[in-house]
Motif scaffolding. Structure first.
Motif, PDB file in Angstrom:
ATOM      1  N   ILE A   1      10.793   7.854  -8.486  1.00 35.90           N
ATOM      2  CA  ILE A   1      12.197   8.210  -8.666  1.00 35.90           C
ATOM      3  C   ILE A   1      12.392   9.728  -8.678  1.00 35.90           C
ATOM      4  CG2 ILE A   1      14.030   8.163 -10.449  1.00 35.90           C
ATOM      5  CD1 ILE A   1      13.872   5.706  -8.553  1.00 35.90           C
ATOM      6  N   ASP A   2      11.371  10.443  -9.131  1.00 37.44           N
ATOM      7  CA  ASP A   2      11.475  11.917  -9.120  1.00 37.44           C
ATOM      8  C   ASP A   2      11.748  12.433  -7.709  1.00 37.44           C
ATOM      9  OD1 ASP A   2       8.037  12.826  -8.810  1.00 37.44           O
ATOM     10  OD2 ASP A   2       8.795  10.820  -8.866  1.00 37.44           O
ATOM     11  N   ASN A   3      11.109  11.803  -6.700  1.00 39.37           N
ATOM     12  CA  ASN A   3      11.338  12.215  -5.305  1.00 39.37           C
ATOM     13  C   ASN A   3      12.798  12.002  -4.914  1.00 39.37           C
ATOM     14  OD1 ASN A   3       8.792  13.038  -4.681  1.00 39.37           O
ATOM     15  ND2 ASN A   3       8.178  11.146  -3.635  1.00 39.37           N
TER      16      ASN A   3
ATOM     17  N   THR B   1      -6.038   7.000  -5.735  1.00 36.09           N
ATOM     18  CA  THR B   1      -4.678   6.988  -5.186  1.00 36.09           C
ATOM     19  C   THR B   1      -4.682   7.503  -3.746  1.00 36.09           C
ATOM     20  OG1 THR B   1      -4.310   9.194  -6.059  1.00 36.09           O
ATOM     21  CG2 THR B   1      -3.596   7.365  -7.430  1.00 36.09           C
ATOM     22  N   GLY B   2      -3.601   7.194  -3.042  1.00 32.40           N
ATOM     23  CA  GLY B   2      -3.432   7.685  -1.679  1.00 32.40           C
ATOM     24  C   GLY B   2      -4.373   7.037  -0.675  1.00 32.40           C
ATOM     25  N   ILE B   3      -4.885   5.837  -1.028  1.00 31.93           N
ATOM     26  CA  ILE B   3      -5.796   5.148  -0.107  1.00 31.93           C
ATOM     27  C   ILE B   3      -5.054   3.958   0.499  1.00 31.93           C
ATOM     28  CG2 ILE B   3      -7.886   3.695  -0.001  1.00 31.93           C
ATOM     29  CD1 ILE B   3      -9.021   5.575  -2.192  1.00 31.93           C
TER      30      ILE B   3
ATOM     31  N   LYS C   1       1.114   1.936  -6.949  1.00 34.69           N
ATOM     32  CA  LYS C   1       0.460   1.076  -7.954  1.00 34.69           C
ATOM     33  C   LYS C   1      -0.593   1.836  -8.749  1.00 34.69           C
ATOM     34  CE  LYS C   1      -1.092  -1.849  -4.885  1.00 34.69           C
ATOM     35  NZ  LYS C   1      -0.559  -1.306  -3.641  1.00 34.69           N
ATOM     36  N   SER C   2      -1.518   2.480  -8.022  1.00 39.97           N
ATOM     37  CA  SER C   2      -2.634   3.147  -8.714  1.00 39.97           C
ATOM     38  C   SER C   2      -2.124   4.262  -9.621  1.00 39.97           C
ATOM     39  CB  SER C   2      -3.617   3.741  -7.707  1.00 39.97           C
ATOM     40  OG  SER C   2      -3.902   2.806  -6.715  1.00 39.97           O
ATOM     41  N   THR C   3      -1.154   4.999  -9.129  1.00 38.45           N
ATOM     42  CA  THR C   3      -0.619   6.104  -9.925  1.00 38.45           C
ATOM     43  C   THR C   3       0.052   5.565 -11.184  1.00 38.45           C
ATOM     44  OG1 THR C   3      -0.255   7.243  -7.839  1.00 38.45           O
ATOM     45  CG2 THR C   3       0.804   8.193  -9.757  1.00 38.45           C
ATOM     46  N   PHE C   4       0.759   4.434 -11.054  1.00 47.75           N
ATOM     47  CA  PHE C   4       1.421   3.799 -12.200  1.00 47.75           C
ATOM     48  C   PHE C   4       0.369   3.332 -13.214  1.00 47.75           C
ATOM     49  CE2 PHE C   4       3.272  -0.043 -14.215  1.00 47.75           C
ATOM     50  CZ  PHE C   4       4.415   0.514 -14.761  1.00 47.75           C
TER      51      PHE C   4
ATOM     52  N   SER D   1       0.833  -1.194   0.000  1.00 48.32           N
ATOM     53  CA  SER D   1       0.000   0.000   0.000  1.00 48.32           C
ATOM     54  C   SER D   1       0.878   1.259   0.000  1.00 48.32           C
ATOM     55  CB  SER D   1      -0.869  -0.028   1.260  1.00 48.32           C
ATOM     56  OG  SER D   1      -1.806   0.974   1.190  1.00 48.32           O
ATOM     57  N   GLY D   2       0.584   2.185  -0.874  1.00 46.10           N
ATOM     58  CA  GLY D   2       1.344   3.432  -0.925  1.00 46.10           C
ATOM     59  C   GLY D   2       2.559   3.371  -1.832  1.00 46.10           C
ATOM     60  N   ALA D   3       2.842   2.183  -2.412  1.00 43.72           N
ATOM     61  CA  ALA D   3       4.041   2.039  -3.258  1.00 43.72           C
ATOM     62  C   ALA D   3       3.916   2.813  -4.565  1.00 43.72           C
ATOM     63  CB  ALA D   3       4.304   0.570  -3.547  1.00 43.72           C
TER      64      ALA D   3
END
Ligand code: GDP
Length: 400
Positions: A159-161, A76-78, A56-59, A52-54
């Protein structure tokens, strides 16, 4: 009239040869149409897993070209607490399904049971996502996937972070050096866990064109069975010129089928622009190009929100009269009427080079050649527009 040329072109397609042997041209055309429709329905199931939070949804959203705020977006963010599996179809290609699978840690199931629960057989490949080093659970899962003879790829997300943090903290910052260290770190962890030569891709879902996503795309393309490659390619966002060119090549390779289908339907000499050419086939082909290049209205709207570039500004760089329009027989005829001169049609070079190879007799070559040249012309126009839109979305000069 001889069916020999069609026979030559079509002997690779089951059913077409038989129909032509019986002099059943309508039957042959029907088989070609069936083939063209079937190729659009080849399923591709992509399993995305990670804690959770890795990311996935954003990808999943980025891969589908959908903004996180879009109503079709994976939320996302859930924080996940259940074994809930959700599927997200690609907005343009419902046969391409992204499965948001809960992290194995969330479920507390051993890897083999987890894979049974998610019905691993249906997946073409898995993506295991982590926003830190990969952990024991990721290793166990990968080992189990390997046992099931399925493919998996590790994506190190956000990776941007990392890049931003390194930029701020290191005086002699080097992008390559930082990325190299992160990747090495991931690979080392996975190898220590027992994964041989793991494939790790560094990705930012907010900037798919940067870092390793293009490399992931190439790897997937290479490792997928041939009949699934186009499904992956067409559903890919236009992350670089290479993808746009690959899409163009794949569409170009299909033109002969549309042209033969058109010749089989027409079957008689037709004057240029006669409705004897099967315009429904042309409408289907051009709609495929428009959607594949992301130039239909809904794709452009989605690009506008993901790229943060107003829709009108994206449309302003379009030069073909086909992009951002509903493709109809009337529109095709209207566009063709601007290109009745042979010179313009010969600009579709590929087509004119292709025709002598098959040496079609005059009777059929007219409709074959007409369709071939017209489709090549439309494809060139839309591919050029796709390049302009891609540049515009990245804030580059679209005319360079
Ligand atoms: P999931 O629980 O694995 O589906 O993770 P989400 O996709 O919901 O992402 C969790 C958080 O990480 C959200 O706030 C996202 O905006 C953020 N996130 C995901 N991917 C990226 C990325 O590539 N870069 C950055 N900077 N943030 C990301």
């Amino acid at each position: 009239m001889s069916t020999y040329p069609l026979y030559c072109v079509c002997k690779e397609l089951p059913g077409v040869k038989e129909a032509l042997e019986k002099n059943d041209q309508a039957g042959a055309a029907e088989k070609i149409q069936e083939y063209l429709e079937k190729k659009d329905k080849i399923p591709l199931n992509i399993g995305i897993t990670g804690e959770s939070g890795a990311g996935k949804s954003t990808f999943i959203n980025a891969f589908r070209g959908v903004d996180n705020r879009d109503e079709q977006a994976a939320p996302t963010g859930i924080v996940e607490t259940t074994m809930e599996i959700t599927q997200y179809p690609h907005p343009n290609y419902p046969n391409v399904l992204f499965w948001d699978l809960p992290g194995i840690g969330t479920t507390n199931f051993p890897a083999d049971e987890y894979l049974k629960l998610v019905e691993f057989e249906k997946f073409d490949f898995f993506v295991i996502i982590s926003d830190t080093r990969f952990r024991e659970n990721d290793v166990k899962l990968a080992q189990e996937i390997q046992k099931m003879e399925k493919k998996f790829y590790f994506v190190r997300s956000k990776i941007d972070n990392d890049v931003n943090a390194e930029k701020r903290s290191q005086r002699d910052f080097s992008l390559e050096g930082s990325l190299g260290k992160i990747k090495e770190n991931c690979i080392e962890g996975l190898e220590t866990g027992g994964i041989k030569s793991p494939k790790v891709f560094l990705v930012s879902s907010f900037d798919l064109h940067l870092y390793d996503f293009p490399c992931l795309q190439k790897t997937l393309e290479k490792e997928l069975p041939a009949h699934k490659r186009d499904a992956l390619l067409f559903s890919m966002p236009n992350i670089n010129m290479e993808i746009i060119n690959k899409k163009k090549e794949a569409f170009q390779a299909q033109i002969k089928w549309y042209s033969v289908g058109s010749a089989a339907v027409a079957g008689v000499p037709i004057p240029w622009l006669s409705v004897g050419v099967d315009l429904t086939l042309m409408v289907k082909a051009v709609t495929d190009y428009e959607v594949g290049f992301g130039l239909n209205e809904s794709s452009l709207e989605r690009l506008s929100s993901t790229a943060g570039v107003p829709y009108d500004e994206l449309c302003a760089v379009l030069q073909s009269p086909l992009a951002a329009e509903k493709i109809t027989t009337d529109l095709i005829l209207k566009v063709l009427s601007h290109f009745t001169g042979t010179t313009a049609l010969m600009a579709a070079e590929e087509g004119s080079r292709f025709i002598p190879i098959f040496g079609l007799p005059v009777a059929m070559s007219l409709s074959f050649a007409t369709t071939y040249r017209a489709l090549s012309l439309f494809l060139n126009m839309l591919a050029d527009d796709a390049q302009r839109v891609f540049k515009k979305a990245l804030g580059l000069n679209p005319s360079v």
